[in-house]
Design a protein around this motif. Structure first.
Motif, PDB file in Angstrom:
ATOM      1  N   GLY A  14     -18.963 -42.259 -35.770  1.00 42.00           N
ATOM      2  CA  GLY A  14     -17.615 -42.460 -36.277  1.00 42.00           C
ATOM      3  C   GLY A  14     -17.250 -43.927 -36.372  1.00 42.00           C
ATOM      4  N   LEU A  15     -18.182 -44.725 -36.832  1.00 44.73           N
ATOM      5  CA  LEU A  15     -17.967 -46.168 -36.837  1.00 44.73           C
ATOM      6  C   LEU A  15     -16.843 -46.579 -37.761  1.00 44.73           C
ATOM      7  CD1 LEU A  15     -21.675 -47.260 -36.615  1.00 44.73           C
ATOM      8  CD2 LEU A  15     -19.883 -47.845 -34.987  1.00 44.73           C
ATOM      9  N   GLU A  16     -16.125 -47.596 -37.324  1.00 40.91           N
ATOM     10  CA  GLU A  16     -14.967 -48.114 -38.035  1.00 40.91           C
ATOM     11  C   GLU A  16     -15.193 -49.598 -38.301  1.00 40.91           C
ATOM     12  OE1 GLU A  16     -12.063 -47.422 -35.085  1.00 40.91           O
ATOM     13  OE2 GLU A  16     -12.081 -45.230 -35.295  1.00 40.91           O
ATOM     14  N   PRO A  17     -14.532 -50.149 -39.308  1.00 47.63           N
ATOM     15  CA  PRO A  17     -14.684 -51.587 -39.556  1.00 47.63           C
ATOM     16  C   PRO A  17     -14.395 -52.445 -38.315  1.00 47.63           C
ATOM     17  CG  PRO A  17     -13.600 -50.548 -41.404  1.00 47.63           C
ATOM     18  CD  PRO A  17     -13.725 -49.491 -40.338  1.00 47.63           C
ATOM     19  N   GLU A  18     -13.517 -51.958 -37.458  1.00 49.87           N
ATOM     20  CA  GLU A  18     -13.193 -52.693 -36.242  1.00 49.87           C
ATOM     21  C   GLU A  18     -14.353 -52.742 -35.252  1.00 49.87           C
ATOM     22  OE1 GLU A  18      -9.818 -51.621 -38.470  1.00 49.87           O
ATOM     23  OE2 GLU A  18     -11.306 -50.281 -37.574  1.00 49.87           O
ATOM     24  N   ASP A  19     -15.383 -51.948 -35.473  1.00 49.40           N
ATOM     25  CA  ASP A  19     -16.566 -51.982 -34.621  1.00 49.40           C
ATOM     26  C   ASP A  19     -17.553 -53.066 -35.042  1.00 49.40           C
ATOM     27  OD1 ASP A  19     -16.406 -48.414 -34.666  1.00 49.40           O
ATOM     28  OD2 ASP A  19     -15.851 -49.715 -32.984  1.00 49.40           O
ATOM     29  N   THR A  20     -17.253 -53.758 -36.100  1.00 43.89           N
ATOM     30  CA  THR A  20     -18.118 -54.837 -36.564  1.00 43.89           C
ATOM     31  C   THR A  20     -18.198 -55.943 -35.528  1.00 43.89           C
ATOM     32  OG1 THR A  20     -17.719 -54.404 -38.903  1.00 43.89           O
ATOM     33  CG2 THR A  20     -18.377 -56.650 -38.307  1.00 43.89           C
ATOM     34  N   GLY A  21     -19.416 -56.427 -35.299  1.00 43.41           N
ATOM     35  CA  GLY A  21     -19.601 -57.522 -34.361  1.00 43.41           C
ATOM     36  C   GLY A  21     -21.046 -57.618 -33.930  1.00 43.41           C
ATOM     37  N   THR A  22     -21.302 -58.546 -33.049  1.00 39.14           N
ATOM     38  CA  THR A  22     -22.620 -58.670 -32.452  1.00 39.14           C
ATOM     39  C   THR A  22     -22.608 -57.956 -31.111  1.00 39.14           C
ATOM     40  OG1 THR A  22     -22.992 -60.800 -33.538  1.00 39.14           O
ATOM     41  CG2 THR A  22     -24.399 -60.269 -31.662  1.00 39.14           C
ATOM     42  N   TYR A  23     -23.577 -57.097 -30.931  1.00 39.10           N
ATOM     43  CA  TYR A  23     -23.651 -56.269 -29.729  1.00 39.10           C
ATOM     44  C   TYR A  23     -24.738 -56.794 -28.801  1.00 39.10           C
ATOM     45  CZ  TYR A  23     -20.479 -52.837 -31.722  1.00 39.10           C
ATOM     46  OH  TYR A  23     -19.371 -52.202 -32.220  1.00 39.10           O
ATOM     47  N   TYR A  24     -24.392 -56.876 -27.533  1.00 34.91           N
ATOM     48  CA  TYR A  24     -25.288 -57.404 -26.529  1.00 34.91           C
ATOM     49  C   TYR A  24     -25.457 -56.407 -25.385  1.00 34.91           C
ATOM     50  CZ  TYR A  24     -23.978 -61.886 -28.679  1.00 34.91           C
ATOM     51  OH  TYR A  24     -23.730 -62.910 -29.556  1.00 34.91           O
ATOM     52  N   CYS A  25     -26.652 -56.372 -24.821  1.00 34.87           N
ATOM     53  CA  CYS A  25     -26.835 -55.674 -23.559  1.00 34.87           C
ATOM     54  C   CYS A  25     -27.155 -56.718 -22.490  1.00 34.87           C
ATOM     55  CB  CYS A  25     -27.923 -54.608 -23.643  1.00 34.87           C
ATOM     56  SG  CYS A  25     -29.578 -55.194 -24.057  1.00 34.87           S
ATOM     57  N   ALA A  26     -26.845 -56.357 -21.266  1.00 36.88           N
ATOM     58  CA  ALA A  26     -27.011 -57.299 -20.166  1.00 36.88           C
ATOM     59  C   ALA A  26     -27.243 -56.537 -18.877  1.00 36.88           C
ATOM     60  CB  ALA A  26     -25.776 -58.192 -20.034  1.00 36.88           C
ATOM     61  N   THR A  27     -27.813 -57.237 -17.909  1.00 30.79           N
ATOM     62  CA  THR A  27     -27.969 -56.668 -16.583  1.00 30.79           C
ATOM     63  C   THR A  27     -27.632 -57.715 -15.539  1.00 30.79           C
ATOM     64  OG1 THR A  27     -29.470 -55.347 -15.202  1.00 30.79           O
ATOM     65  CG2 THR A  27     -30.408 -57.302 -16.241  1.00 30.79           C
ATOM     66  N   ASN A  28     -27.261 -57.241 -14.369  1.00 29.49           N
ATOM     67  CA  ASN A  28     -26.929 -58.134 -13.251  1.00 29.49           C
ATOM     68  C   ASN A  28     -28.077 -58.102 -12.252  1.00 29.49           C
ATOM     69  OD1 ASN A  28     -25.840 -58.411 -10.354  1.00 29.49           O
ATOM     70  ND2 ASN A  28     -24.188 -59.281 -11.581  1.00 29.49           N
ATOM     71  N   LEU A  29     -28.497 -59.252 -11.783  1.00 28.71           N
ATOM     72  CA  LEU A  29     -29.683 -59.333 -10.936  1.00 28.71           C
ATOM     73  C   LEU A  29     -29.470 -58.708  -9.556  1.00 28.71           C
ATOM     74  CD1 LEU A  29     -30.971 -62.895 -11.850  1.00 28.71           C
ATOM     75  CD2 LEU A  29     -31.665 -60.682 -12.790  1.00 28.71           C
ATOM     76  N   TYR A  30     -28.230 -58.412  -9.209  1.00 28.93           N
ATOM     77  CA  TYR A  30     -27.961 -57.738  -7.946  1.00 28.93           C
ATOM     78  C   TYR A  30     -27.777 -56.233  -8.136  1.00 28.93           C
ATOM     79  CZ  TYR A  30     -27.561 -62.168  -5.505  1.00 28.93           C
ATOM     80  OH  TYR A  30     -27.835 -63.394  -4.941  1.00 28.93           O
ATOM     81  N   GLY A  31     -27.949 -55.775  -9.342  1.00 32.38           N
ATOM     82  CA  GLY A  31     -27.876 -54.348  -9.586  1.00 32.38           C
ATOM     83  C   GLY A  31     -26.503 -53.850  -9.959  1.00 32.38           C
TER      84      GLY A  31
END
Length: 125
Positions: free
Chosen positions: A85-102
């Motif tokens: 159900g994507l919308e124009p407002e979903d436009t952007g650069t998407y990132y994933c990340a993790t924290n080294l402490y879990g």
């Protein structure tokens, strides 16, 4: 060395779907959380959700609730963000990340976190 690589971005029409993958190396998804973030052009980065095996998914961004879900590809140590159900407002650069402490990453202290390079999503007719 901890490394995250996003893929799957692209151009999609409004109402369409897209799957973004976050391939993780150097840490185990049995222990570490993965957060998804996005940044629209000219706007601040916002946190979408966090996945942790023991806790499941916590979605922080109200606008994506019911539309974005998570799955895990065990054999590939990969987390997939399913967007519907994507919308124009979903436009952007998407990132994933993790924290080294879990913990779930917040973006507040990059010294404790590892981020991917991002993948661009454009929702447009």
């Amino acid at each position: 060395q901890v490394r995250l690589v996003e893929s799957g971005g692209g151009l999609v029409q409004p109402g369409g779907s897209l799957d973004l993958s976050c391939a993780v190396s150097g840490v185990s998804l049995d222990v570490y959380a993965i957060g998804w973030f996005r940044q629209a052009p000219g706007k601040d980065r916002e946190v979408i959700l966090c996945w942790l095996k023991s806790d499941g998914v916590t979605t922080y961004l109200d606008s994506v609730k019911g539309r974005f879900t998570i799955s895990r590809k065990n054999a590939e140590n990969t987390i997939v963000l399913h967007m519907a159900g994507l919308e124009p407002e979903d436009t952007g650069t998407y990132y994933c990340a993790t924290n080294l402490y879990g913990h779930c990453p917040s973006g507040a202290d990059r010294r404790l976190e590892r981020w991917g390079q991002g993948t661009a999503v454009t929702v447009s007719p």
